[in-house]
Design a protein around this motif. Structure first.
Motif, short mmCIF file in Angstrom:
data_model
loop_
_atom_site.label_atom_id
_atom_site.label_comp_id
_atom_site.label_asym_id
_atom_site.label_seq_id
_atom_site.Cartn_x
_atom_site.Cartn_y
_atom_site.Cartn_z
N PHE A 100 0.84 -1.20 0.00
CA PHE A 100 0.00 0.00 0.00
C PHE A 100 0.87 1.24 0.00
N SER A 101 1.99 1.17 0.71
CA SER A 101 3.04 2.18 0.65
C SER A 101 4.33 1.40 0.43
N GLU A 102 5.42 2.09 0.19
CA GLU A 102 6.68 1.39 -0.06
C GLU A 102 7.03 0.51 1.13
N LEU A 103 7.23 -0.78 0.88
CA LEU A 103 7.61 -1.73 1.92
C LEU A 103 9.12 -1.93 1.91
N LYS A 104 9.73 -1.80 3.05
CA LYS A 104 11.16 -2.10 3.22
C LYS A 104 11.22 -3.34 4.10
N LEU A 105 11.76 -4.43 3.55
CA LEU A 105 11.70 -5.74 4.19
C LEU A 105 13.10 -6.33 4.35
#
Length: 129
Positions: A100-105
């Motif tokens: 939904f928003s930028e995911l940092k994983l």
């Protein structure tokens, strides 16, 4: 001891961008490091939906930033993802990941990847030597 800096790794071949532009992965620890797993910082760009099925690997994923959801394509269950969420693909789960928003994983793969893998048509990484 192996010490690496994310910013430095981003400037090398350790940074892999998906052919479709939906994600990028900085592979900070690889098979050649002989740790038995690989470690990646992966970004799924906002608004993207990705179909994955790691048939040859197990993966653990910790969300550091962003919001999204993961849907099991096995049973249709949907789980929210937000900072602090850990999900584990312990049964080679077919899944859909939505950002939904930028995911940092932060991601751990076992067995480790060699470095240049991208997803095949099934959404999996091939086992490479």
């Amino acid at each position: 001891m192996i010490v690496r800096d994310l910013n430095e790794c981003e400037q090398t071949e350790r940074k892999v961008v998906s052919p479709d532009g939906k994600w990028q992965s900085v592979r900070m620890l690889l098979k050649g490091d002989n740790m038995g797993y690989s470690f990646h910082i992966t970004t799924i760009f906002a608004g993207q939906e990705c179909q994955f099925h790691y048939q040859n690997h197990f993966e653990s994923v910790f969300c550091m930033e962003g919001e999204g959801e993961i849907e099991s394509r096995e049973d249709g269950k949907v789980y929210p993802i937000k900072p602090g969420t850990l999900y584990n693909l312990n049964e080679h789960d077919r899944h859909t990941l939505r950002a939904f928003s930028e995911l940092k994983l932060a991601c751990v793969f076992n067995p480790p990847v060699t470095g240049q893998e991208v997803h095949n048509a099934e959404g999996a990484y091939e086992l490479l030597d």
